[in-house]
Design a protein around this motif. Sequence first.
Motif, PDB file in Angstrom:
ATOM      1  N   ASP A 148       0.736  -0.948  -0.101  1.00 18.58           N
ATOM      2  CA  ASP A 148       0.055  -0.033   0.511  1.00 18.58           C
ATOM      3  C   ASP A 148       0.694   1.228  -0.198  1.00 18.58           C
ATOM      4  OD1 ASP A 148      -2.843   0.899   0.091  1.00 18.58           O
ATOM      5  OD2 ASP A 148      -2.390   1.770   1.924  1.00 18.58           O
ATOM      6  N   VAL A 149       2.226   1.320   0.521  1.00 22.78           N
ATOM      7  CA  VAL A 149       2.728   2.521   0.706  1.00 22.78           C
ATOM      8  C   VAL A 149       4.058   1.948  -0.815  1.00 22.78           C
ATOM      9  CG1 VAL A 149       1.965   2.878   2.953  1.00 22.78           C
ATOM     10  CG2 VAL A 149       4.259   1.636   2.452  1.00 22.78           C
ATOM     11  N   ALA A 150       4.113   1.799  -0.964  1.00 21.37           N
ATOM     12  CA  ALA A 150       4.726   1.514  -2.735  1.00 21.37           C
ATOM     13  C   ALA A 150       6.001   0.621  -1.868  1.00 21.37           C
ATOM     14  CB  ALA A 150       4.453   2.601  -3.733  1.00 21.37           C
ATOM     15  N   LEU A 151       6.410   0.226  -1.258  1.00 23.79           N
ATOM     16  CA  LEU A 151       7.344  -0.339  -0.717  1.00 23.79           C
ATOM     17  C   LEU A 151       7.604  -1.987  -0.801  1.00 23.79           C
ATOM     18  CD1 LEU A 151       7.975   1.117   3.071  1.00 23.79           C
ATOM     19  CD2 LEU A 151       9.756   1.670   0.870  1.00 23.79           C
ATOM     20  N   LEU A 152       6.879  -2.300  -1.467  1.00 25.77           N
ATOM     21  CA  LEU A 152       6.719  -3.999  -1.975  1.00 25.77           C
ATOM     22  C   LEU A 152       5.783  -4.148  -3.296  1.00 25.77           C
ATOM     23  CD1 LEU A 152       6.854  -6.657   1.242  1.00 25.77           C
ATOM     24  CD2 LEU A 152       8.381  -6.315  -0.541  1.00 25.77           C
ATOM     25  N   GLU A 153       6.117  -4.823  -4.046  1.00 26.87           N
ATOM     26  CA  GLU A 153       4.840  -5.241  -5.237  1.00 26.87           C
ATOM     27  C   GLU A 153       4.884  -6.655  -4.980  1.00 26.87           C
ATOM     28  OE1 GLU A 153       5.032  -5.346  -9.967  1.00 26.87           O
ATOM     29  OE2 GLU A 153       6.627  -4.658  -8.897  1.00 26.87           O
ATOM     30  N   GLU A 154       2.952  -6.466  -4.997  1.00 28.44           N
ATOM     31  CA  GLU A 154       3.279  -8.111  -5.130  1.00 28.44           C
ATOM     32  C   GLU A 154       3.142  -8.626  -6.486  1.00 28.44           C
ATOM     33  OE1 GLU A 154      -0.960 -10.815  -3.623  1.00 28.44           O
ATOM     34  OE2 GLU A 154      -0.777  -8.581  -4.179  1.00 28.44           O
ATOM     35  N   THR A 155       3.815  -9.531  -6.631  1.00 32.36           N
ATOM     36  CA  THR A 155       4.603  -9.924  -8.148  1.00 32.36           C
ATOM     37  C   THR A 155       3.724 -11.171  -8.755  1.00 32.36           C
ATOM     38  OG1 THR A 155       5.684 -11.615  -7.502  1.00 32.36           O
ATOM     39  CG2 THR A 155       6.976  -9.109  -8.200  1.00 32.36           C
ATOM     40  N   ALA A 156       2.769 -11.860  -7.352  1.00 35.46           N
ATOM     41  CA  ALA A 156       1.984 -12.605  -8.093  1.00 35.46           C
ATOM     42  C   ALA A 156       1.061 -12.488  -6.889  1.00 35.46           C
ATOM     43  CB  ALA A 156       2.512 -14.099  -8.680  1.00 35.46           C
ATOM     44  N   TYR A 157      -0.045 -13.638  -6.673  1.00 35.09           N
ATOM     45  CA  TYR A 157      -0.591 -13.295  -5.981  1.00 35.09           C
ATOM     46  C   TYR A 157      -0.414 -14.270  -3.996  1.00 35.09           C
ATOM     47  CZ  TYR A 157      -4.308 -15.353  -2.049  1.00 35.09           C
ATOM     48  OH  TYR A 157      -5.500 -14.500  -1.496  1.00 35.09           O
ATOM     49  N   GLY A 158      -0.082 -13.641  -3.471  1.00 35.73           N
ATOM     50  CA  GLY A 158       1.069 -13.807  -2.175  1.00 35.73           C
ATOM     51  C   GLY A 158       2.543 -14.200  -2.422  1.00 35.73           C
ATOM     52  N   ARG A 159       2.705 -13.806  -3.236  1.00 39.81           N
ATOM     53  CA  ARG A 159       4.526 -13.399  -3.645  1.00 39.81           C
ATOM     54  C   ARG A 159       4.626 -11.773  -3.545  1.00 39.81           C
ATOM     55  NH1 ARG A 159       7.229 -16.972  -1.678  1.00 39.81           N
ATOM     56  NH2 ARG A 159       9.145 -16.823  -2.777  1.00 39.81           N
ATOM     57  N   TYR A 160       5.814 -11.781  -3.442  1.00 38.78           N
ATOM     58  CA  TYR A 160       5.773  -9.874  -2.587  1.00 38.78           C
ATOM     59  C   TYR A 160       7.215  -9.574  -3.148  1.00 38.78           C
ATOM     60  CZ  TYR A 160       1.996 -10.249  -0.522  1.00 38.78           C
ATOM     61  OH  TYR A 160       0.663 -10.091  -0.055  1.00 38.78           O
ATOM     62  N   ALA A 161       7.411  -8.704  -3.887  1.00 37.81           N
ATOM     63  CA  ALA A 161       9.630  -8.303  -4.718  1.00 37.81           C
ATOM     64  C   ALA A 161       9.955  -6.928  -4.302  1.00 37.81           C
ATOM     65  CB  ALA A 161       9.736  -8.985  -5.639  1.00 37.81           C
ATOM     66  N   PRO A 162      10.742  -6.301  -3.513  1.00 36.43           N
ATOM     67  CA  PRO A 162      11.205  -5.200  -3.324  1.00 36.43           C
ATOM     68  C   PRO A 162      11.130  -5.067  -5.115  1.00 36.43           C
ATOM     69  CG  PRO A 162      12.343  -6.088  -2.382  1.00 36.43           C
ATOM     70  CD  PRO A 162      11.080  -6.895  -2.647  1.00 36.43           C
ATOM     71  N   HIS A 163      11.520  -3.253  -5.184  1.00 34.50           N
ATOM     72  CA  HIS A 163      12.460  -2.595  -6.140  1.00 34.50           C
ATOM     73  C   HIS A 163      13.538  -2.879  -5.539  1.00 34.50           C
ATOM     74  CE1 HIS A 163      14.415   0.217  -8.857  1.00 34.50           C
ATOM     75  NE2 HIS A 163      13.391   0.363  -9.567  1.00 34.50           N
ATOM     76  N   ASP A 164      14.795  -2.629  -6.915  1.00 32.01           N
ATOM     77  CA  ASP A 164      16.016  -3.459  -6.355  1.00 32.01           C
ATOM     78  C   ASP A 164      16.612  -1.833  -5.326  1.00 32.01           C
ATOM     79  OD1 ASP A 164      16.466  -5.482  -8.557  1.00 32.01           O
ATOM     80  OD2 ASP A 164      17.543  -4.235  -9.689  1.00 32.01           O
ATOM     81  N   LEU A 165      16.502  -0.793  -5.495  1.00 26.48           N
ATOM     82  CA  LEU A 165      16.495   0.798  -4.939  1.00 26.48           C
ATOM     83  C   LEU A 165      15.728   0.392  -2.966  1.00 26.48           C
ATOM     84  CD1 LEU A 165      17.113   3.513  -7.199  1.00 26.48           C
ATOM     85  CD2 LEU A 165      18.654   1.939  -6.392  1.00 26.48           C
ATOM     86  N   VAL A 166      14.773  -0.057  -3.705  1.00 22.81           N
ATOM     87  CA  VAL A 166      13.941   0.269  -2.127  1.00 22.81           C
ATOM     88  C   VAL A 166      14.819  -1.616  -1.765  1.00 22.81           C
ATOM     89  CG1 VAL A 166      12.172  -1.299  -0.636  1.00 22.81           C
ATOM     90  CG2 VAL A 166      11.660   0.363  -2.605  1.00 22.81           C
ATOM     91  N   ARG A 167      15.178  -3.211  -1.887  1.00 21.87           N
ATOM     92  CA  ARG A 167      15.989  -3.798  -1.287  1.00 21.87           C
ATOM     93  C   ARG A 167      17.095  -3.313  -0.969  1.00 21.87           C
ATOM     94  NH1 ARG A 167      15.825  -8.821  -2.749  1.00 21.87           N
ATOM     95  NH2 ARG A 167      14.023  -8.399  -4.824  1.00 21.87           N
ATOM     96  N   ASP A 168      17.915  -2.013  -2.011  1.00 21.88           N
ATOM     97  CA  ASP A 168      19.126  -1.194  -1.284  1.00 21.88           C
ATOM     98  C   ASP A 168      18.853  -0.883   0.124  1.00 21.88           C
ATOM     99  OD1 ASP A 168      20.653  -2.296  -3.278  1.00 21.88           O
ATOM    100  OD2 ASP A 168      20.917  -0.488  -4.454  1.00 21.88           O
TER     101      ASP A 168
END
Length: 868
Positions: free
Chosen positions: A395-415
Amino acid sequence: MPLAPGGHAPVPHASDAHQPDALVPHASDANAPGAPVPPLDSHPPTPTPCDSVTPNSTSPQPSSTLAAPDPGGHPTPHAPPRLAQLPPPPAHFTGRADTHRALYETLAPLSTDPNAHPHPNSHPHPLAVLTGMAGVGKSALALYTAHALKDRFLDGQLYVNLHGATPGMTPLTSGQALHALLRDLGVEPRRIPEHPDAATALLRTLLAPTRTLMVLDDAENAAQVRPLLPAGTGCAVIVTSRSPLTALDGARRFPLTPLSGEDSAALLRAVSGRDGLDADHPLVELTGRLPLALRVVAARLAARRALTPDVLAGQLAATESRLYHLEYDDLSVRRSLAVAHDALAASDRRTDRDAALALRHIGALDLPSYGAPLLARLAGTDERRTESALDRLVDVALLEETAYGRYAPHDLVRDFARELATPAGQHNTVADTGPPTLTPAANPHSAPKKTESPPPPTPRTDEPPTPDLTDTALAWYAARAEHTLTAIVEPGLDQDDRRRPTAAQLPAHAEEVGATDPFPRPEDAFAWGDLELENIVALVTRYRDTPDLRRTAHISTLVRLLFPYVLRSGRVAEMEVLGRVALGAARRLGDAAAEAYALGDLAGLHFLTGRQSEALGLNDQALAIWWRLDAVSWIRRCLNNRGLLLEGLGHYAESGVALRQSLAYSRQLNDPYGEAVTHSHLGNLYEHTDPRAAIEQHRRSLAIGDEIGAVIVQHSAHCNIGYAHLTLGEPAAAVPHFEESLRILGGHGDWHGESQTRLGLVRALRLLGHTATEHAAAEGTLTEGTSTRAHSECTELLRRADARADRYMGGLARHQLGLLLREMGREKAAYDAWRTALDALDGTDEKAVVQELSELLSQRDARRPSRP
């Protein structure tokens, strides 16, 4: 701030105090630099900076519809200047042409005539919400489009920066924003209603007869925005927010993602003034194609002419964190990202604090993707609570739901998450904290010893001391791997032996297994493995050389229990990595049984990829260890595999000796599953001399499989019977067995068996099609059905092989594909397929196919005319 009479801080005008902060349009949330987007057909027009009007300045063309209220708060005929509060459009705008066009068409009224009736199907107040992570260019697109729309909204443009995620600033309340808007619209402060609902009603009253465009920039949530929305049919609103604001009804949402490579390069060139930067330059990906990061890099290049793009790229790539180099003047990726995390961490809501903790755990583990079960285990909470935390991060755009129940951050958020993670080495006491007790290697068939219950866990709070998250994750993965094993391997000695602890397995593993639920079906276990395999490979590869014996023990157990899934799934690349890591771990631990497992698993990999000589050597090394440990059931398996490999290498007599030894051990152990497998391998051996006898051996294997309900045995037996019929020149008899084999296998997953069955089916259908074609030619008729099906089955086999990076099976399939293509008259395509197949089979022990491919290719070369 000094208080005004009455005790309230004075609320400044929306047009001055709430001008865009340093981030807009020349900072973090602005997609500023770059060449302007060309006009889109006849609309929307491209905005120009000179079109803007200074907020609260007197407009040369005052509105005839927007009137000031009388002392009672009602509009009067006296018109104030037309408001033109939009900040200047971004100096450089790059990309987003399709989104810009769609946004313009969503908001543009059908007519600029204020007396015209709106289209009956139009929304009473068009509302667009631009969403996305920090620095993705939401504000820039909003301003760019708003300026293009100015001439469509003759009564003015309102702008309020709500500071929902502005570094160093508290978000405006809806009451503050309402007060500022009403003052700018000419309402005297003392006439502004104190009750929020009354103030909202007054705002709507003032805007109802007008054509006004409102930009609400950087909204925190829907509650902040809702009271500010006009109700007039001629008004439109653009809202930017990191949150999708799904609670706002009737909005059309435009989620923004990072720029394309080409647009990123254009942005860099425009702002830096450096030519030659294209989409392939490392700076494009090192910035994550995020407009804010691109602006920072471009500003650094513009400020320091001696700094070359290649040197700056090296700095970004070499540093532990790119974020240090992604700051310049008031531009900072780190500060922009920190706003959301800091607000979550300081929140009174438990879900928000859980979300901040989850982000730190994500940074500590640094895996490709995440699901709620793993993060719940790390936090010591239930999965439902963790799902809420992950949804909050989305909701605050620190993660993206890439598929149902799976999440990944943008590379810079990962840093950024890595920076948040607890420093390495700081952890609290958790179960099994001491180093593993390494006992002398024992008979792996001895019963596992019971362990004492661990002490009660330390009570947890919202901010517990951080445990060793890597070890916790490895322990959880090992437990889930055991459940995967029990779901996909039939009950019996094969399953029991693989589950039996080796010397270095940590005592708490059994407790971890008991704390997690088993998979209800094999399909569920395979699905879990498909989701988590990339994470597991990342973890064990990162720590493959760790000096920590405890962590090494976790890795050894995890790979041993997971390998049957990887093998049956045919994940060739992952098998190679995991097998090598497991072998090194076992040898560092001095765990003989674990070493034998790893050697046998690597032998399985080499067999699957057609390198039978290497597989035989590894299998014999494992056999020697099992002899030393007197592990009878594993001796039987290795002898069985030895017989299979010797048969494939053409050593038939030695193969028969090993298989009969294995058969005797199966009967000694009362192991019907092992006996069935050996009969199957004896059938493969007999096929070289007596295919009818081979079919009998396979039928004996099938009968045992039917009796014990062993799916893999049943499916393999039908597959092998099909191949025996092919050897006898009976493709019509072979097809039903291959089809039955695939039907039985279903979702149990056995890539080797499945691929061999599909290959046999292709061969049988091709032979049937060839025969049918010859018969049709003799009768003067046409038939394509069987050949078409053969081509379709071959294409599907190739797709599945390529998806697993299985070059060996891909080579065998392309051999058949070439034969099919030649029969279809597509000789060039056939030779291309054969050439690719020969390359794929280079280095394997598939001598007969390699020889046939060489002959097929040489025949074409012989027909080519010689050059003069």
